[in-house]
Design a protein around this motif. Structure first.
Motif, PDB file in Angstrom:
ATOM      1  N   PHE A 576      -4.995  17.582   9.276  1.00  0.00           N
ATOM      2  CA  PHE A 576      -5.622  18.886   9.081  1.00  0.00           C
ATOM      3  C   PHE A 576      -6.967  18.718   8.371  1.00  0.00           C
ATOM      4  CE2 PHE A 576      -5.808  22.670   6.112  1.00  0.00           C
ATOM      5  CZ  PHE A 576      -6.352  23.535   7.047  1.00  0.00           C
ATOM      6  N   SER A 579      -9.615  17.173  10.745  1.00  0.00           N
ATOM      7  CA  SER A 579     -10.298  18.109  11.653  1.00  0.00           C
ATOM      8  C   SER A 579     -11.477  18.772  10.942  1.00  0.00           C
ATOM      9  CB  SER A 579      -9.310  19.169  12.154  1.00  0.00           C
ATOM     10  OG  SER A 579      -8.875  19.998  11.087  1.00  0.00           O
ATOM     11  N   ALA A 660      -7.298  19.600  15.866  1.00  0.00           N
ATOM     12  CA  ALA A 660      -6.750  20.918  15.523  1.00  0.00           C
ATOM     13  C   ALA A 660      -5.672  21.338  16.517  1.00  0.00           C
ATOM     14  CB  ALA A 660      -7.864  21.954  15.473  1.00  0.00           C
ATOM     15  N   VAL A 663      -2.409  18.986  15.992  1.00  0.00           N
ATOM     16  CA  VAL A 663      -1.667  19.113  14.731  1.00  0.00           C
ATOM     17  C   VAL A 663      -0.985  20.479  14.594  1.00  0.00           C
ATOM     18  CG1 VAL A 663      -3.431  20.084  13.195  1.00  0.00           C
ATOM     19  CG2 VAL A 663      -1.857  18.329  12.326  1.00  0.00           C
ATOM     20  N   LYS A 664      -1.283  21.404  15.501  1.00  0.00           N
ATOM     21  CA  LYS A 664      -0.701  22.746  15.421  1.00  0.00           C
ATOM     22  C   LYS A 664       0.824  22.721  15.419  1.00  0.00           C
ATOM     23  CE  LYS A 664      -4.108  25.960  17.340  1.00  0.00           C
ATOM     24  NZ  LYS A 664      -4.438  26.775  18.516  1.00  0.00           N
ATOM     25  N   THR A 673      -1.755  28.142   7.690  1.00  0.00           N
ATOM     26  CA  THR A 673      -2.419  26.932   8.213  1.00  0.00           C
ATOM     27  C   THR A 673      -2.676  27.070   9.703  1.00  0.00           C
ATOM     28  OG1 THR A 673      -1.259  25.644   6.519  1.00  0.00           O
ATOM     29  CG2 THR A 673      -2.303  24.419   8.295  1.00  0.00           C
ATOM     30  N   LEU A 677      -6.267  26.680  11.483  1.00  0.00           N
ATOM     31  CA  LEU A 677      -6.501  25.739  12.594  1.00  0.00           C
ATOM     32  C   LEU A 677      -7.109  26.450  13.801  1.00  0.00           C
ATOM     33  CD1 LEU A 677      -3.258  23.578  12.317  1.00  0.00           C
ATOM     34  CD2 LEU A 677      -5.600  22.713  12.146  1.00  0.00           C
TER      35      LEU A 677
END
Length: 723
Positions: A576, A579, A660, A663-664, A673, A677
């Motif tokens: 996170f 990114s 981004a 990692v979602k 978060t 993102l």
């Protein structure tokens, strides 16, 4: 309806001269001032031989209403105002008019209270009400007396909370009471009096709504006022105001209970307050329609009826503001006051709904999220008082325990004697200060965070020196020393990570406060990029150490080598940050390319060079060596060769967008978060498109590029247009 008030204030009589004292004689200086005005040129002033520049900054301009506290006063004293009928008791001999006036007083007091919460002087807002200045005068008027008592008790509770939390602005007058009567005889029984009045009005409401047969039975209940057709409307208007006051005071008392024990009850009172505000709004039309024949129109519109309230004089307390000149205060209008209290109640509800998780990281992230709604002073004060009580988190979790958990240490470390170490105690105080600072307003918060960075850095160096001492003794010492070694190791990693988190917060607050111009963005995003790199490194190191400790507990020795390669997987939290690293670097290089290719007009300031601006923006970070070996020369070296052709070789925005997206999946259960993102993804996608357009039209002079914060509050989005 009665069209005039029995106790209407008479016209103000000619003011008598001020009586002389034992050692003083007052003289009229008007002729002297008039004569001086004939000779003085513009910009000149009369002064004594010892007058200097410092005194000039504090000088008062005589006859200026904003500077001269005497010129704006209608009356010399409270007694003079009362003698002239400014605050009569009863307000009117006609009961209908009396009720109307009391409702107007209640409404104007609410507007004054909201204005006070916004940072103005208590003396010139709430205590501009003469009924509050002489509590004993209202004792014969049960309704007004009970309301004034609960107002005083509420002001005292809020003043106490804000003073204790010290979240108010440094130059604010909010906490200055000026010797005002914040406590009256029997104010501690304010709710019992209010409940008695509420019950009486409730019976009057039930009586007027009863059937004709029941009315005959209820003839002993005296009506609220004289007009039967208006009885129900006025009863309802008073009840919702009294009940709002009651629940709001209960709310404040519930939030004061230690260790968050009253939060659940506070939420019930918040719901009741919101419900009563809705009823107050519904009564507004009734009050406005039936206000004909009342006193002059309220130009400030601070009442639901639109009428001017009786019993207020903001100029009477002007002299209490010494040694500063009285501020020019505009009381919030009725609608704005209600909006303020609705926002306050919603903010307090967010605080009360917090789960009080025993985690420093969770507490810090909650406050940062809460600050995004821009809460006002009162809400921030109550949040701080909830977080820090008796030197503990929520008043129950010792700070050292919270630090060891944040550093990824086992629970056994929480009871270790190392917590008595001087530097550990100092670290605990730094954490408490950090929790308090992030509850303050954005401007004060940024200044304090920048200054405390040096304290965190010094504490880190001191802990590092102690750690080296433990390292030398670890091999030849008993197990207790090895435990100390491990605690130092983990806490050092956490302190360094936390230092860079503070630096990142410091830089982001600059965007919130609009401290950066478009010409600063290149260096700001570059500095954000280098801080984020260090933050990601330290977070990864700390998480790896915590992971190692957990695995050593759970797996056998023969499996440790086989699974060793898994210890260094990059966590979702670090990805996170990565990114954001790519996004910050991309923006920095884009601004550098625009500057180097003369697509942005350079700043030609006669005062500051780019180097001086760099020093001014990052002086506090540089003093704390956050990060090490970063200077203006490093910045110039990194950005001086940037151009659109080199940016084509490494599309930072596409990398940020890719990470981004990937990692979602790790933050499905974390809506905050996930939202962050999505914003990063949007900014990266649009900036990638803008970069391609700029690259394709590099030679087109009609192509203009601008930046806006339309998708994210800190990361700019490029907008390319043809002029």
């Amino acid at each position: 309806m009665a069209e005039d008030r029995a106790s209407e204030p008479p016209s103000i009589p000619p003011r008598a001269s001020i009586p002389s004292g034992e050692n003083s004689v007052w003289a009229d200086v008007s002729p002297l001032l008039n004569a001086a005005c004939q000779d003085l040129q513009e910009g000149e002033l009369i002064h004594g031989d010892n007058f200097n520049l410092f005194a000039a900054m504090s000088a008062l301009e005589i006859m200026d209403p904003k500077m001269d506290s005497g010129i704006a006063c209608t009356y010399y004293s409270l007694d003079e105002a009362i003698e002239n009928g400014v605050a009569p008791v009863p307000i009117s001999a006609d009961k209908t008019t009396d009720v109307q006036c009391v409702i107007d007083i209640m409404d104007h007091l609410l507007a004054c209270e909201a204005t006070w919460h916004k940072g103005h002087s208590l003396a010139q807002t709430v205590y501009s009400c003469l009924y509050l200045l002489r509590p004993e005068r209202t004792s014969s008027h049960a309704l007004l007396h009970s309301y004034c008592k609960v107002i005083r008790a509420t002001c005292k509770a809020i003043l106490s909370a804000v003073s204790e939390s010290r979240t108010h602005e440094e130059e604010d007058l909010f906490t200055m009471a000026y010797g005002l009567p914040l406590s009256g005889d029997g104010d501690e029984k304010c709710l019992s009096l209010l409940n008695a009045v509420e019950e009486t009005i409730s019976r009057q409401l039930r009586s007027c709504k009863a059937s004709s047969s029941k009315r005959r039975v209820s003839e002993d209940i005296e009506p609220l006022q004289n007009n039967p057709d208006l009885e129900e409307g006025y009863c309802k208007a008073l009840l919702c105001r009294l009940r709002f006051r009651k629940h709001f005071y209960h709310l404040l008392m519930s939030m004061k209970r230690p260790q968050g024990r009253g939060l659940e009850l506070a939420r019930k009172h918040i719901a009741s307050c919101i419900s009563e505000i809705d009823y107050i709004k519904k009564c507004s039309d009734f009050l406005r329609v039936n206000a004909h024949g009342m006193s002059e129109q309220n130009l400030e519109n601070t009442t639901a009826s639109g009428c001017q309230p009786i019993g207020f004089d903001a100029s009477l307390n002007c002299r209490l503001s010494a040694p500063t000149p009285p501020r020019s205060i505009k009381i919030l209008c009725w609608e704005k006051a209600l909006e303020y209290f609705m926002k306050l109640l919603q903010d307090l509800d967010v605080i009360c709904s917090y789960t009080l998780a025993p985690s420093l990281e969770a507490a810090l992230l909650f406050v940062v999220k809460f600050q995004k709604s821009q809460p006002d002073l009162v809400a921030r004060a109550h949040l701080q008082l909830l977080l820090v009580q008796d030197g503990k988190l929520y008043g129950r979790d010792p700070i050292f325990s919270m630090i060891t958990r944040a550093a990824g240490l086992p629970e056994v470390a929480e009871m270790h004697d190392i917590q008595k170490n001087e530097f550990m105690v100092q670290l605990g105080q730094l954490v408490i200060n950090l929790l308090k600072i992030i509850c303050t307003n954005a401007a004060w918060q940024r200044r304090k965070l920048g200054k405390m960075l040096q304290d965190w850095r010094v504490t880190y160096v001191q802990l590092e020196m102690a750690f080296k001492g433990e390292f030398e003794e670890a091999s030849k010492a008993p197990n207790n020393k090895k435990v100390c070694f491990k605690i130092y190791q983990h806490i050092l990693a956490w302190v360094e990570e936390q230092t860079y988190w503070i630096a990142f917060r410091f830089l982001n607050l600059g965007f919130e406060l609009e401290l950066y111009s478009v010409h600063d963005y290149c260096m700001v995003y570059w500095y954000t990029y280098v801080v984020l790199i260090k933050l990601a490194e330290k977070k990864h190191l700390r998480m790896s150490m915590s992971s190692d400790s957990a695995k050593k507990k759970t797996k056998k020795k023969r499996d440790s080598f086989k699974d060793g390669e898994m210890d260094y997987q990059i966590s979702a939290a670090v990805l996170f940050l990565q990114s954001q690293i790519y996004l910050s670097e991309g923006l920095s290089m884009m601004f550098a390319a625009l500057r180097n290719e003369h697509r942005i007009v350079p700043l030609l300031s006669p005062f500051n060079t780019e180097h001086e601006i760099f020093v001014q923006q990052f002086e506090l970070l540089q003093k704390a060596c956050v990060p090490d070996h970063v200077s203006y020369a490093t910045f110039k070296e990194s950005t001086m060769h940037a151009n659109f052709s080199t940016l084509a070789m490494c599309d930072y925005f596409k990398e940020a967008q890719r990470i981004a997206k990937e990692v979602k999946s790790s933050f499905v259960n974390d809506p905050d978060t996930m939202a962050e993102l999505r914003k990063i993804e949007q900014v990266a996608e649009r900036n990638s498109i803008a970069l391609n357009v700029c690259r394709a039209g590099a030679l087109d002079p009609k192509l203009k590029i601008s930046f806006a914060f339309c998708h994210h509050p800190f990361y700019a989005t490029a907008i390319v247009k043809r002029s």
